[in-house]
Structures are given as C-alpha cells and as structure tokens.
Write an enzyme that holds these catalytic residues in place. Structure first.
Site, PDB file in Angstrom:
ATOM      1  N   GLN A 523       0.883  -1.324   0.285  1.00 25.82           N
ATOM      2  CA  GLN A 523      -0.201   0.466  -0.005  1.00 25.82           C
ATOM      3  C   GLN A 523       1.299   1.439  -0.243  1.00 25.82           C
ATOM      4  O   GLN A 523       1.553   1.420   1.010  1.00 25.82           O
ATOM      5  CB  GLN A 523      -1.074  -0.138   1.031  1.00 25.82           C
ATOM      6  CG  GLN A 523      -1.688   1.125   0.931  1.00 25.82           C
ATOM      7  CD  GLN A 523      -2.944   1.134   2.585  1.00 25.82           C
ATOM      8  OE1 GLN A 523      -1.580   1.188   3.911  1.00 25.82           O
ATOM      9  NE2 GLN A 523      -3.847   1.182   2.256  1.00 25.82           N
ATOM     10  N   TYR A 605      -4.712  10.985   5.106  1.00 26.94           N
ATOM     11  CA  TYR A 605      -3.496  11.407   3.975  1.00 26.94           C
ATOM     12  C   TYR A 605      -3.598  12.465   2.871  1.00 26.94           C
ATOM     13  O   TYR A 605      -4.807  12.699   2.385  1.00 26.94           O
ATOM     14  CB  TYR A 605      -3.104  10.194   4.463  1.00 26.94           C
ATOM     15  CG  TYR A 605      -3.087   9.366   5.810  1.00 26.94           C
ATOM     16  CD1 TYR A 605      -2.254   9.252   6.799  1.00 26.94           C
ATOM     17  CD2 TYR A 605      -3.442   8.107   5.351  1.00 26.94           C
ATOM     18  CE1 TYR A 605      -2.118   9.460   7.793  1.00 26.94           C
ATOM     19  CE2 TYR A 605      -3.379   7.697   6.705  1.00 26.94           C
ATOM     20  CZ  TYR A 605      -2.742   7.997   8.172  1.00 26.94           C
ATOM     21  OH  TYR A 605      -2.123   7.519   8.980  1.00 26.94           O
ATOM     22  N   ARG A 653      -8.410   2.164  -1.925  1.00 31.01           N
ATOM     23  CA  ARG A 653      -8.395   2.293  -0.303  1.00 31.01           C
ATOM     24  C   ARG A 653      -8.701   3.942  -0.607  1.00 31.01           C
ATOM     25  O   ARG A 653      -8.254   4.804  -0.275  1.00 31.01           O
ATOM     26  CB  ARG A 653      -7.649   2.043   0.268  1.00 31.01           C
ATOM     27  CG  ARG A 653      -8.673   2.389   1.896  1.00 31.01           C
ATOM     28  CD  ARG A 653      -7.956   2.148   3.146  1.00 31.01           C
ATOM     29  NE  ARG A 653      -8.032   0.166   3.152  1.00 31.01           N
ATOM     30  CZ  ARG A 653      -7.380  -0.556   4.626  1.00 31.01           C
ATOM     31  NH1 ARG A 653      -7.754   0.328   5.537  1.00 31.01           N
ATOM     32  NH2 ARG A 653      -8.091  -1.644   4.746  1.00 31.01           N
ATOM     33  N   ARG A 747      -7.261  -5.802  13.515  1.00 25.28           N
ATOM     34  CA  ARG A 747      -7.154  -6.932  14.719  1.00 25.28           C
ATOM     35  C   ARG A 747      -7.538  -8.245  14.778  1.00 25.28           C
ATOM     36  O   ARG A 747      -6.278  -8.452  15.496  1.00 25.28           O
ATOM     37  CB  ARG A 747      -7.848  -6.276  15.606  1.00 25.28           C
ATOM     38  CG  ARG A 747      -8.229  -4.501  16.149  1.00 25.28           C
ATOM     39  CD  ARG A 747      -8.387  -3.556  16.927  1.00 25.28           C
ATOM     40  NE  ARG A 747      -8.345  -2.187  17.125  1.00 25.28           N
ATOM     41  CZ  ARG A 747      -8.692  -1.420  16.274  1.00 25.28           C
ATOM     42  NH1 ARG A 747      -9.223  -1.638  15.468  1.00 25.28           N
ATOM     43  NH2 ARG A 747      -7.800   0.006  16.464  1.00 25.28           N
TER      44      ARG A 747
END
Length: 798
Positions: A523, A605, A653, A747
C-alpha cells in the site's frame, strides 16, 4: 411512590403493571389522550427473549399472551415471480388492540388508574407532585421536545415512505414481496397476527376463570380500522401488511396525492396475488417517513423517557414494542434494586443504552438495505433471498445454516460454491492474480522501521511472514511512504531509496517461497497533513516533541488547530513532484516483487485530503466540486498504473464517509469509486473516516461494510470490505450475500496470525482454499484439552 405515566402504549402500560405488582402501595396513573381501543397499526411481534422476560416478571400477563399469540417459523421471499422459503426463524405476534386490552385488564386488576381521552399535564408540572414521571409518549414525544435542552435528541429521517395496513386473512408465514412498478420498486412486509378460528359461543365479557386475572374473551370490534371480530361468527384471521418504497417512487406513483382509502386500494391492486385478490384495511393509515430517534440523556430529575420517546428502531426488525417492553422491565427492576431514584434512573440507562444502540445499528443496516433494494434486484434468486435475511448482520451464514441448512446449501450451489466449502474459501481473481480465498490481512501501520529512514527490517519479515503462513489469500503491508516527508512517524517504512527495495524484496521472497499461494501487496501513500507525529503508543496524531519535518497538504489546514502543524499548501509544480514520488515508489515496488499495489486515498492522508471537501479548500483546478477534488488522486493513479506491470492488479483504498457534517458522503463515495474504476482500478478497498478529528463514527460490528456493499452493487465493481469484521461467520455472510468480494481483517490477525487456518479448522474445511504449510501440518487439528466429562473415580462402595 406516586408515579405518572404519559402514554398508554404497550411500554407505558407494562411499566404501570410491573410497578404496581412489585409494590401495591404505589399510586400509579396512566394518561392516554386517545380512546382505549384507538391505536395505530395492527399486529405486534415479540421475540422469545422478550417473552421470557415477561414470563419471569409477570406470569399473569405472560399466560394471557400465550393464549393469544400466532406463531410461525417460515419466511417467504417473493421476488420476480419466484417464491423461496426459509424456515426455522420463530416468530410470535398478536393484534395491537388485543395486546392493549390485555394490558388494560391487568392494570385495572392491580389498581392502576387509567385515564383515556385526556391530554396529560406537562411532565414538568406532574413532577412537582409525583415521585416519578415516565414519558412513554411516543416518537413525537412532547416531553422530549419540551426538555430538548436536557435530553438533546437527534432525529434522522430516512428515504422510504411506508404505510401500515391489514388483510383479513392470515398469511402462512412472514412474507416479503417485491413489485417492480413503472416508477421503481415497492415492497410488501406481511405477517399474521390473528389466527383463523371456528365459530365461538356467545360470551358476556365476564372472566372465564382461567386463573390469569385477565379476561381473555373480550371481543374486539370488526371494522375497517381494527382487529377481526371474535364474536359468534368464525374469524378468518388477519395479517399486518406494510407497503414501502423510496420517496421518489412514492411521489412518481402519485401516492403523495392519495387519501387513506385510495392508498389502500392502490397497494391492494399492486400486491393482488399476495392478497388473494382481497382488499386492504386501513386504520388512520398514512404514508410515513421513518425517523430514528437518539437521545444523549434519558432522564431529567424525576422525568424519564421510555420506548419510542427515548429511541426508535426501524420496523423491519420488529423492534418497537419489544424495546419498549424491555425498557419497562429494566426500569421496574432498577427501581427495586437501587437505593434512590437518581441511582435507579442512572442504572436503567446504563443497562438499556448499549442494548438499544446495538438494536439501532442492526435496524439502520436493515432499513438501509430496503432503501437500496433496487441495487440488489438483479441478484440471483437465492442470493437475493440470503442477502435479505442477513441484511441486519444479526442473522448470519452460520446461524441461518443451523436454522435451515437446506436453504443455505441452495444459496451456495447457485453461487457456484463447491459442496463442503465455506464461501470464504472460494478463489477470487483480480487482474492476472488469483487469490485462493477471500481473506485479506488489512494494512496496519506498525511504526517499527529498522531505522529512522523507513527501512523495513526483521520485524516486518516476521510480522508479514507469519501472517502469510497463517493462510490469508492476500497479505498487505502497512502504508509504505513515498518520501521522507511523506511519513506519518519516524517509525514508518518507505520505498524511496535503493535500500528499501532490497529490504522489501527479502519479505516478498520469503512469502513466495515459504507460503506459496499467498499473495503479498504493498500500500503506497503519503501522510499529508497527518505527518511528523509520534509513534502511535507515544500519542497518536500528536506532533513530535522535537525533530519535526515540514508537512504538505491540499490546503493550509492543520489536522488539529493549535496542536498539529499548519501544512504547506502544495503548488502545481509541487504536485508534479509528489506524483513522481509515487511513480518511483511504484516502480520500486514492482521490482521488489509485490503481487498487488494499493493506492492509499483514505484516512485523511495526502490523497484523501484532496477528496474531502473538509480538507480541500483549493480554488484552482484541484479543488471545488468533486470532479476537481478527484483530479490529483486520479493523476497519481494514472501515473502509477502506467509503470505498474499490466498483469498485476491495482486497488484503491477510500474513506467512503468522513462521519462529519459537510464531508464526503456515501453518494460521493460511489462517484469516487466509479472514477477510479473507470481509470483501471481492479477493486475498491472501502474504509471510512479518520479524515477529521471531530468525526462521529457509527461504530459496531461490520459497521463499514454497508459502504462497500453499496459501491459493489451499484457499480458492479469488486470491493474489499473492512471495518470490525471479526469472525469467519461474518466473512462467509458478506461474500455469499454478494456484499463484498474480499474481506480485510486487521485486529483479528494481530490476535491470531493463523486466523484463516484456524477458521478453516473450526469449520472442518481442509480444501485448497486454506492449505496448512507442511511444517505446521501437525497443528491443523484443535489440540486436545483436559477432559471434564471423564468418569469420576469410585471412592465408596454402594
């Protein structure tokens, strides 16, 4: 204790009965502005769980309800002329008027004072001479409105119109049916609430001596506005019928100009087959747009909210009366258990709020599914039915398989899933890359570079290598930064100097050699205004205490004003330089041996900052409307795609919503996804939020997956779903329902690097979708544990 209850619905009446039963000395008055038998709607559905609570709290009411309930197990789904049936669901319903009559009788037998056809005094006035005021005054609660400054309600109105009607016969099952009109899709929700009964002997209305304390023979009135008669004539049963459609469909059909009678007739014509040619009855029925009610507080001094006054949940999960009754039970219990009224009201809210929040999340998922029903209409019949049944995420692949295994087998067969294979272990193709299963190890920032210049080291070899050995179809790196100033923290990895490429090649070589069949993706991203911050565990998004580097963004807006740096707004030449950094990193990633490249345009971002109107205030060609805001991210994508090997897939994404007013919306996300797909993206990785610090996410299990679902089924573009997907059951459900093609889990893979292999073992699957690495083969079965069922030693003679 002197108690005033505003509202004579099921919640208010049940609270009155419980409070009086628990302490006969209480003086309890219920105010209801309507007549005793004047109510909206027709049937009421209660779950076995709720009935169990009623049984323990008041066996008298429970026995009376047991005699009245209509029960059924099947759901019939009728779509495009085909009927599919799923069994094993378990429902119980009765007429709303009958429920109220039973509660009236119980309250009177206990000595509760019932006042009908009378507006109650304001709650604040009642609180002056009552110990407790329970506001059970419904979705349009005057109490909530009068004290809005304290309760701080939030009301969200949704996109469908619906109307409550009744049919004078009993459906054999819960029935869901679609009808495709010239204006769009309408849907019918129907269920029986009164059984067909033979002719009954004449009754005088006196108690029958059943021992319930409630007269269960009181006849109801046969009319076009209520339950069927229960007099000496046979009764044909009755069903609730709810007709629903999008607002624009409702208006185009002219229903906004129809009165009650005309609306009922229109619906009866549309669903004549389901109704067997019979008319529909109304009961002050009007077309309603559902409102979800949430309150920040439920109590104010001696006043407490209950039922729809405190919260609402969409009718499609049958929750309104259920929640109100459960509220009443919890409130009564807390008043018994706590030492003071403030403690009792605080305990009541603490107990009920998480239950209600969970129900509201499920209800929102359900209503959103029905709002977007048109996007699923073309699905194959069994998948459409499975999608409908699992829409709220409370019914899943696994528990539906337990309820009706034959139905789930039919769904899987239609979808081409091999027998004995869980849907998550079917392959999926992206470009020239075939993933052996649908599980993705989601990108997770590790902040553990081997040096301060972004080099991945032994940690990344072990971290990513372990997860590749764990069976996932695709393992993704963290966001790998395209420049030193594009790092989030000093611990972030990069691909901007030769040593980085060599270090990443060490990781990809290990994966390809030691975990054959597992793909590894990179990524690429740039931190933008969220850069130059501390390691996560030292203070997430907090600026470095020293050694800060300058940061850049679309606009000179700090992430947290007064806390984070104000970034430099990139000029046009600087945008070209940043684009070229992405290109160089992509070429390096290809040489390093990555199988897939993902462009990070999410989470606030740099590229995400261009997409959101909250972070992009530019007035040049790279700002303004969504087309302008997309310009630079698409330029970067095109430039990267040009150097990335043609056969290797590229994904993007995105943050499908900013969870903040004025930010990116779900509609925007569809347009953003469509733009990237048109430029050659093989899949859209659909995340949400993290763009602005004051976001308000709607957290919950699989809470981000509806955004992926909408993009996939609106555009036909492959999607990766992410966001609190925590079980293999969730993955199976999402894939088989056609809501996602791949599921990214973060997670769970930190908790268990072998999550995918363990999911296979737990499902008894040993096929090619999850092969165990040969060195680990001996661990492919659950290890034995100490027996707890062994025979006890003989210590005495009998």
């Amino acid at each position: 204790m002197k108690v005033a209850i505003l509202g004579g619905g099921p919640g208010g009446l049940y609270a009155a009965a419980l409070l009086k039963r628990l302490d006969p000395a209480r003086e309890i008055t219920v105010w209801e502005r309507n007549a005793p038998d004047d109510t909206f709607g027709f049937g009421v559905v209660l779950s076995d769980e709720t009935l169990g609570g009623i049984e323990h709290a008041d066996p008298v009411i429970y026995r009376a309800l047991q005699e009245e309930f209509v029960r059924w197990d099947d759901i019939d789904i009728v779509h495009r002329g085909r009927t599919l049936t799923s069994g094993g669901h378990g429902f119980a319903a009765l007429g709303r008027r009958r429920l109220l009559a039973l509660l009236h009788e119980r309250c009177r037998s206990l000595g509760v004072r019932l006042i009908f056809r009378t507006e109650a005094p304001p709650a604040a006035e009642l609180a002056r001479d009552h110990d407790l005021v329970i506001a059970a005054d419904g979705v349009h609660s005057t109490t909530r409105t009068a004290h809005a400054d304290v309760f701080r309600p939030q009301l969200a109105t949704h996109r469908c119109r619906y109307i409550w009607l009744s049919a004078d016969f009993a459906f054999d099952a819960f029935r869901f049916e679609t009808a495709e009109t010239g204006h769009g899709i309408a849907q019918l929700h129907g269920y029986p609430y009164a059984r067909t009964t033979p002719a009954a002997p004449d009754h005088t209305g006196s108690p029958t001596g059943t021992g319930t304390g409630i007269d269960t023979t009181v006849p109801t009135t046969a009319s076009t506005s209520g339950d069927p008669a229960t007099d000496s004539a046979p009764t044909p049963g009755a069903s609730t019928v709810i007709v629903e459609m999008r607002e624009e469909v409702w208006r185009a059909a002219g229903l906004d100009r129809c009165d009650e009678s005309a609306s009922a007739a229109w619906c009866a014509r549309l669903f004549s087959d389901a109704l067997r040619g019979r008319p529909l009855r109304s009961n002050n029925s009007s077309w309603i747009a559902f409102s979800t009610v949430v309150n920040e507080r439920w109590s104010h001094g001696r006043i407490v909210l209950l039922g729809d006054a405190a919260h609402t949940a969409h009718f499609s999960i049958g929750s309104g009366t259920k929640l109100a009754v459960e509220d009443a039970l919890a409130l009564a219990a807390c008043l018994e258990e706590q030492g003071s009224l403030p403690e009792a009201l605080a305990a009541y809210e603490a107990e009920r709020r998480p239950v209600v929040a969970s129900t509201q999340r499920a209800a929102r998922a359900s209503l959103a599914w029905f709002e977007d029903l048109a996007t699923y209409a073309a699905q194959p019949p069994h998948q459409f039915a499975f999608n409908l049944l699992t829409r709220s995420r409370r019914v899943t692949h696994d528990n539906l398989r337990l309820r009706d295994g034959e139905f789930v087998t039919s769904v899987a067969k239609e979808a081409g899933v091999p027998a004995g294979t869980p849907p998550m272990f079917t392959p999926f193709r992206l470009g020239d890359l075939t993933l052996r299963n649908r599980v993705v190890v989601s990108p997770m920032d590790m902040y553990s570079a081997a040096d301060d210049d972004g080099t991945p080291g032994d940690f990344h070899l072990v971290h990513l290598g372990a997860r590749a050995l764990g069976g996932a179809g695709l393992v993704m790196t963290e966001m790998v930064c395209v420049s030193p100033e594009g790092r989030i923290t000093p611990g972030c990895t990069g691909l901007y100097r030769p040593g980085h490429e060599e270090a990443w090649r060490r990781v990809t070589d290990f994966v390809h050699h030691s975990a054959p069949g597992t793909a590894i993706g990179v990524q690429l991203g740039h931190s933008g205004r969220k850069g130059s911050t501390r390691l996560m565990w030292d203070g997430i998004d907090q600026p470095l205490q020293d050694g800060n580097w300058p940061i850049v963004a679309p606009s000179a807006l700090a992430y947290r004003p007064g806390v984070n740096q104000v970034p430099h707004a990139l000029s046009a030449p600087e945008l070209v330089a940043v684009r070229d950094q992405f290109v160089a990193s992509a070429a390096s990633a290809a040489r390093a041996g990555f199988d897939l490249l993902e462009l990070h345009c999410a989470h606030g971002y740099l590229l995400s900052g261009f997409l959101s109107p909250l972070t992009n205030h530019r007035t040049d060609a790279y700002g303004g409307d969504l087309t302008g805001r997309l310009r630079f991210p698409l330029e970067v994508f095109d430039a990267v795609r040009a150097v990335w090997p043609a056969g290797r897939p590229m994904t993007v994404r995105i943050s499908a919503t900013d969870w903040a007013d004025g930010g990116t919306t779900a509609d925007d996300a569809v347009h953003i996804a469509a733009a990237f797909a048109a430029h050659g993206a093989d899949a859209i990785d659909v995340s949400t939020g993290q763009v602005v610090p004051d976001e308000r996410p709607d957290f919950g299990r699989s809470y981000q997956t509806p955004f992926a679902d909408r993009i996939r089924n609106t555009l036909g573009v492959p999607v990766i779903a992410v966001g609190a997907i925590s079980s293999w059951d969730d993955v199976n459900s999402l894939v088989l329902a056609g809501r996602a093609d791949l599921c990214a889990l973060a997670r769970p893979h930190l908790y268990d690097p072998h999550w995918t292999l363990h999911a296979a073992a737990e499902q008894g699957y040993t096929g090619p979708g999850a092969p165990w690495p040969p060195p680990y083969g001996a661990g492919s079965r659950t290890p034995p544990t100490g027996r707890t069922d062994a025979p006890k030693p003989r210590l005495t003679l009998r």
